[in-house]
Write a protein that holds these residues in place. Sequence first.
Motif, PDB file in Angstrom:
ATOM      1  N   GLN A   1      -9.569   1.416   0.417  1.00 35.01           N
ATOM      2  CA  GLN A   1      -9.731   0.907   1.822  1.00 35.01           C
ATOM      3  C   GLN A   1      -9.142   2.036   2.660  1.00 35.01           C
ATOM      4  OE1 GLN A   1      -9.729  -1.200  -0.959  1.00 35.01           O
ATOM      5  NE2 GLN A   1     -11.245  -3.240  -0.264  1.00 35.01           N
ATOM      6  N   GLY A   2      -9.767   2.459   3.523  1.00 34.58           N
ATOM      7  CA  GLY A   2      -8.414   3.346   4.244  1.00 34.58           C
ATOM      8  C   GLY A   2      -8.388   4.925   3.871  1.00 34.58           C
TER       9      GLY A   2
ATOM     10  N   ASN B   1     -16.438  -7.826  -6.874  1.00 36.68           N
ATOM     11  CA  ASN B   1     -15.795  -8.839  -5.419  1.00 36.68           C
ATOM     12  C   ASN B   1     -16.557  -9.430  -4.753  1.00 36.68           C
ATOM     13  OD1 ASN B   1     -13.385  -6.629  -5.515  1.00 36.68           O
ATOM     14  ND2 ASN B   1     -15.056  -5.149  -5.069  1.00 36.68           N
TER      15      ASN B   1
ATOM     16  N   SER C   1     -15.600   4.555  -7.610  1.00 31.44           N
ATOM     17  CA  SER C   1     -14.820   4.030  -6.803  1.00 31.44           C
ATOM     18  C   SER C   1     -15.653   2.204  -7.380  1.00 31.44           C
ATOM     19  CB  SER C   1     -14.745   4.476  -5.522  1.00 31.44           C
ATOM     20  OG  SER C   1     -15.911   3.767  -5.036  1.00 31.44           O
TER      21      SER C   1
ATOM     22  N   ASN D   1     -15.938   1.270  -3.647  1.00 32.63           N
ATOM     23  CA  ASN D   1     -16.077   0.525  -2.404  1.00 32.63           C
ATOM     24  C   ASN D   1     -16.464   1.381  -1.718  1.00 32.63           C
ATOM     25  OD1 ASN D   1     -15.217  -0.536   0.894  1.00 32.63           O
ATOM     26  ND2 ASN D   1     -14.258  -1.948  -0.899  1.00 32.63           N
ATOM     27  N   ASP D   2     -17.152   1.772  -0.703  1.00 36.73           N
ATOM     28  CA  ASP D   2     -17.593   2.695   0.550  1.00 36.73           C
ATOM     29  C   ASP D   2     -16.736   3.907   0.597  1.00 36.73           C
ATOM     30  OD1 ASP D   2     -20.525   1.867   0.021  1.00 36.73           O
ATOM     31  OD2 ASP D   2     -20.045  -0.026   1.861  1.00 36.73           O
ATOM     32  N   SER D   3     -16.950   5.385   0.473  1.00 38.77           N
ATOM     33  CA  SER D   3     -15.957   6.249   0.403  1.00 38.77           C
ATOM     34  C   SER D   3     -17.310   7.750   0.684  1.00 38.77           C
ATOM     35  CB  SER D   3     -15.732   6.497  -0.029  1.00 38.77           C
ATOM     36  OG  SER D   3     -14.465   7.578  -0.431  1.00 38.77           O
TER      37      SER D   3
ATOM     38  N   ASN E   1       0.625  -1.029  -0.092  1.00 37.01           N
ATOM     39  CA  ASN E   1      -0.098  -0.457  -0.124  1.00 37.01           C
ATOM     40  C   ASN E   1       1.095   1.332  -0.234  1.00 37.01           C
ATOM     41  OD1 ASN E   1      -2.332  -1.103   0.503  1.00 37.01           O
ATOM     42  ND2 ASN E   1      -2.934  -1.943   2.635  1.00 37.01           N
TER      43      ASN E   1
ATOM     44  N   THR F   1     -10.277   1.939  -7.351  1.00 34.19           N
ATOM     45  CA  THR F   1     -10.064   1.154  -6.680  1.00 34.19           C
ATOM     46  C   THR F   1      -9.039   0.370  -6.124  1.00 34.19           C
ATOM     47  OG1 THR F   1      -8.962  -0.692  -8.166  1.00 34.19           O
ATOM     48  CG2 THR F   1     -11.123  -0.323  -8.572  1.00 34.19           C
TER      49      THR F   1
END
Length: 488
Positions: free
Chosen positions: A197-198, A277, A222, A224-226, A163, A194
């Motif tokens: 996360q975080g 996913n 995206s 993912n949730d954000s 990361n 993509t």
Amino acid sequence: MKKISSFILSLCLLFLISPTFFVKAKQDMHDESIYDIIIDRFVDGNPANNGPTNLKEPFMGGDFEGVRTKASYFKKLRFSYVSLGSLAKAEDYRGKKVVDYGQLQPYFGTEADYQKMREALNEEQIKIIADFPINGVSEKNILIPKGEKANWTKPATEKGTINWNLENKQVKKALMKAAADYAYHNQVDGIRLTGIQGVDPTFLNDLMLILKASNPDLVVLSDNDSDANFDVDYDVGKMRAFQEVFKKPNATATSVVKNIREDREVNPRLLMIDDVNNTRFSEHTKISKGESSPQLKLALTTLFTLPGTPIMMYGTENEMSGESPPDTLGMMEFKENNELTDYIGKLQKIRSDNPTLRNGSFKLLNHQDGFVAYERYDDKKKWLVVVNNTDQTQQMNLSEKAIGKNRELVSLLDEEKIYASPNQKYRIALDREQAEIFEIQPRKNVEFPYLSLAVVGTLFVLLMITIVIGGVRKKKGGRNIVYLFKKG
């Protein structure tokens, strides 16, 4: 290219310093729909560029040439965007383990192959979205300066990946430049960020400003949730609700229709029944090999008529199943005379031809167990969507107050019409596991075919009355029935 990239980056940094420079309204995605593919798993157009097959998750050969040959297929399904996944050189078939953001994945083809594919999609008026992976990239990524791995990276979950250390300003600057170059060089219409996360939403918002500096019409989303300000809100909870509601008959639809605003949402949500996913929708609904589940049609009808931006994974139209990748990401199969493909095209045509279904307000009229009815409306049009996900025929009565006086409900899937009854009720009946979309129109004059039937029916009744009267006269006066006819 380097000079151009430096100019873009300078422009972008100016944009960050002064956000009011280049201010433009966000791209509106209410009118759009997205077909989501994995290039490697779609069509193998050129076996000569196939990637390695000796990996844990092997390459299967899909490439730019294969996507190019299916431009007309996307057009037939009437999608306005195709999401291709990551284009960058990477160690895996999904393009997550990026080695070089600045190079295309060689197993997908050459730069010339990519341009041919892009031109073919553009000719069909189909726009391109490409993934830009942030975290979980290869530890061999060329952005990492020699001897700076400890300062530039943080440990990632999967072996051989890293990361980015986004607390390091140099890392932020390098990643922003790589993203701007990626979008510009590949001439894409959208970027999906993509591996977020975080990741701090502030960084994502800054990155979006940079991406849009050279192309204000660029769509950014995206996987993912954000809390970042994306053009479309990713909503995995809504996707799971779709699967829970439609995986079997008689399930309550509360989780799908709750929290939908009656007025038009400023930021549309991604509407999906599965994604790259998670578990495939058809994993829940499959009956047995070779048999199709009616629940998929019901879910798709809802998907394309609720407020939001529909996104459909490749293979949904073939009922691809699986619980998790790579099982959920098999090689695409194209079936001839595919009823679901035709049905999706029909739903999309209804949606694309009618702005109210894309941008109108929403009103829930009924939801009880698996029987749901809702309106999409604006000041010009009104639509009614009815979904019967139960194991028996259901019916409902709507008043003239709800529908309007002197209206007719025109079915767009079965081509039938419903009129108000003498007690001023519109009675709607639906067989088990069926859905229907009605356009509510002012009632027209009685059409000629119906008028003809009415005239014939009236003449038949008059004939019966004449025969009965003639029979009575025969008993009274002894005259022959045939004689009565002759004498007129």
